[in-house]
Enzyme design. Structure first.
Site, PDB file in Angstrom:
ATOM      1  N   GLY A 304       0.802  -1.215   0.000  1.00  0.00           N
ATOM      2  CA  GLY A 304       0.000   0.000   0.000  1.00  0.00           C
ATOM      3  C   GLY A 304       0.838   1.269   0.000  1.00  0.00           C
ATOM      4  CB  SER A 305       0.033   4.630   1.316  1.00  0.00           C
ATOM      5  OG  SER A 305      -1.166   4.772   0.576  1.00  0.00           O
ATOM      6  CB  THR A 306       4.535   1.459   3.279  1.00  0.00           C
ATOM      7  OG1 THR A 306       4.314   0.287   2.482  1.00  0.00           O
ATOM      8  CG2 THR A 306       3.680   1.389   4.526  1.00  0.00           C
ATOM      9  CE  LYS A 308       0.088   6.798  -1.863  1.00  0.00           C
ATOM     10  NZ  LYS A 308      -1.153   7.270  -1.234  1.00  0.00           N
TER      11      LYS A 308
END
Length: 581
Positions: A304-306, A308
């Site tokens: 997921g957004s990790t 990013k």
């Protein structure tokens, strides 16, 4: 004949008669003496023969005894020689010398079927001590024509004494060593376990065998002499905290699984790592259904957004993006039939810190587009996110990625969809983001900083790492990481809430939530990663990572930071020594 003549004749006869008697007596004496000598000689000969016979017999017996004493013990059926059965494994210790695994002496029960008179009677007697005995299987063994059969391995002393009291002919015991794990399931996936023959089959137990112990055992060169202990990098105190936190989180957030790791960012040492569900290595079969899977190193998930954080670091390290740059996040991105939009869209231009703070999919995708597909793939490879992690632990999965990278793949991977990695290798990459830009392979053995420098690889500029520390701190204090903060320890991090794939489609009902963190963020010493699999709730009722994975980090750091020797800092400049609550 005259008188005188008669006298002469008589004298002559008398003389002859006397000589004859003397001759006869002398002959008799000689005969008696010869017989005695012969009998004495015969007696001496017989005694000599008896002596020679006894010497020969005892010589043969002595020779056989010497032969048996020098001969190697025979292996009957599946039984091994006694010294092989009692062969030692080295103790496994944590970094402080606490015992994680050790050998204890035990015995195993066997039978010699050819000496068994009544198999049914034997089974009835054994069942009084071993009520869970499989009667059909044991009957088959006792009725066989073999000379040896195992009946039950690794008995307790009480069971042995009770069976001895039964006095069953044809039943015996062989000494063995059993592996014992004092901490039970505390470090199950790191320590691993052994099989019934005391051979490592998982975790660091298997690693120890791979270093030559198994080869020595195979050629019979092991013995019952104690071996030098193997010290691991694990801190049992922190390990216990981590396991307790993930299990309590499963209950609290109604999840199907959880995991966490604490990593030294300067040495790559794994200080603690736990995955749940797990199992007790003392009885590993009980956890075979799902407890054996080490989700931290042998499970792959979309993070997921990790991701990013890695995309932002890539853009900054390329020199094509600066911290002061802004990206247009007003409109969704439409590509390949898909629409990319923000979960909490701001509908405006966002600076790089704001893209990170608000976890903007649109802004992150545009940063990846600046770098390009090949640059994106190369950077993730450089961080070790697209290759198998090299470490001592045998259970390490290979990450997955698209067979052919296209623009749609680069866009979705930029915010954590399309590439699946293990939580452990993700934590290792996080350590590189904050430790000055050096990728250090993780280790479960003690390692100094000097030793780490020999295997470290620079994967980004120090200035990039400094920018990432700022962004982690920014997000923790102003963004989604607030629930990970611990007073005095300056925690920085990033959330990741990924929808899981169910039947080929992303599900809105099932999440895999992650939080990546480092502390103290101004001078990082440790990286922490937590995940919670399919939570149904979180702090305040939601089920995003900031509401469940982040509080797990807070719990771990607040309880273990002092144990790890991290000094708290209070006040804006860290000069305050006390804080009031």
């Amino acid at each position: 004949m005259s008188f005188l003549s008669r006298i002469m004749v008589l004298k002559s006869r008398a003389h002859l008669s006397t000589g004859s008697r003397r001759s006869t007596a002398a002959s008799g004496d000689a005969t008696f003496e010869g017989v005695g000598k012969r009998k004495a000689a015969q007696a001496r000969n017989r005694v000599g023969l008896i002596i020679v016979g006894f010497v020969a017999v005892y010589g043969v017996i002595g020779g056989r005894l010497v032969q048996y004493g020098m001969a190697q013990p025979e292996i009957t059926s599946s039984i091994m020689p006694a010294d092989r059965l009692m062969a030692s494994r080295p103790d496994l210790l944590d970094r402080n010398g606490e015992v994680l695994a050790t050998d204890i002496r035990t015995v195993s029960l066997y039978a010699e079927p050819h000496k068994i008179v009544d198999a049914d009677e034997v089974i009835e007697k054994l069942a009084t001590v071993l009520p869970d005995l499989d009667a059909r299987s044991i009957y088959g063994k006792l009725s066989s024509k073999s000379h040896f059969q195992w009946l039950r391995r690794q008995l307790t002393p009480k069971q042995q004494s009770q069976i001895l009291a039964l006095g069953i002919p044809g039943i015996g015991f062989r000494p063995e060593k059993r592996r014992f794990y004092p901490g039970g399931a505390t470090a199950a996936h790191v320590v691993g376990h052994v099989n019934i023959d005391n051979r490592g089959v998982a975790g660091m137990e298997r690693y120890v065998d791979s270093q030559g112990l198994a080869d020595l055992a195979a050629v019979g060169m092991t013995s019952d002499q104690p071996l030098e202990p193997v010290r691991l990098s694990i801190d049992l105190r922190v390990q216990s905290i981590v396991r307790e936190v993930i299990y309590s989180s499963i209950d609290k957030y109604q999840a199907v699984g959880a995991g966490a790791v604490v990593l030294d960012v300067h040495t790559g040492e794994v200080i603690a790592m736990a995955s749940a569900p797990d199992y007790d290595p003392n009885t590993p079969a009980a956890g075979a259904e799902e407890g054996w899977l080490n989700r931290m190193s042998n499970g792959t998930f979309e993070m997921g957004s990790t991701f990013k954080a890695f995309t932002t670091a890539m853009a900054l390290d390329s020199g094509k993006v600066k911290m002061t740059d802004s990206f247009d996040a007003r409109f969704p991105i439409r590509i390949g039939g898909f629409t990319i939009k923000d979960f909490h869209g701001k509908g405006r231009m966002l600076t790089v810190p704001e893209v990170f703070q608000y976890s903007s999919n649109i802004g992150t995708a545009k940063m990846a587009d600046v770098v390009g597909i090949e640059g994106h793939k190369e950077f993730l490879t450089r961080l070790g996110l697209l290759t198998r992690t090299q470490t001592e632990l045998p259970e390490v999965a290979m990450p997955s990625q698209p067979r052919e990278w296209k623009k749609i793949h680069s866009v979705t991977i930029s915010f954590g969809h399309g590439v699946s990695t293990t939580p452990l290798q993700t934590a290792v990459a996080v350590a590189a983001l904050v430790n000055g830009g050096k990728l250090i392979p993780p280790t479960f053995l003690p390692r100094t900083r000097d030793e780490a420098d020999l295997v470290a690889q620079r994967v980004m500029k120090e200035s990039t790492s400094e920018d990432m520390r700022f962004l982690f701190d920014w997000n923790a204090t102003k963004g989604s990481g607030k629930r990970a903060l611990v007073e005095g320890f300056n925690v920085g991090g990033k959330t990741g809430t990924a929808e899981k794939v169910v039947n080929g489609r992303y599900s809105n009902e099932k999440n895999f939530n992650v939080f990546i963190a480092a502390f103290p963020i101004h001078e990082p010493q440790y990286a922490v990663l937590t995940f919670i699999d399919e939570p149904k709730t979180g702090e305040g009722g939601g089920r995003t990572a900031g509401l469940n994975a982040a509080p797990m980090v807070q719990d771990i750091i607040s309880r273990s930071a002092a144990i790890l020797g991290v000094k708290p800092r209070f006040g804006e400049d860290g000069s305050a020594l006390l804080v009031s609550y």
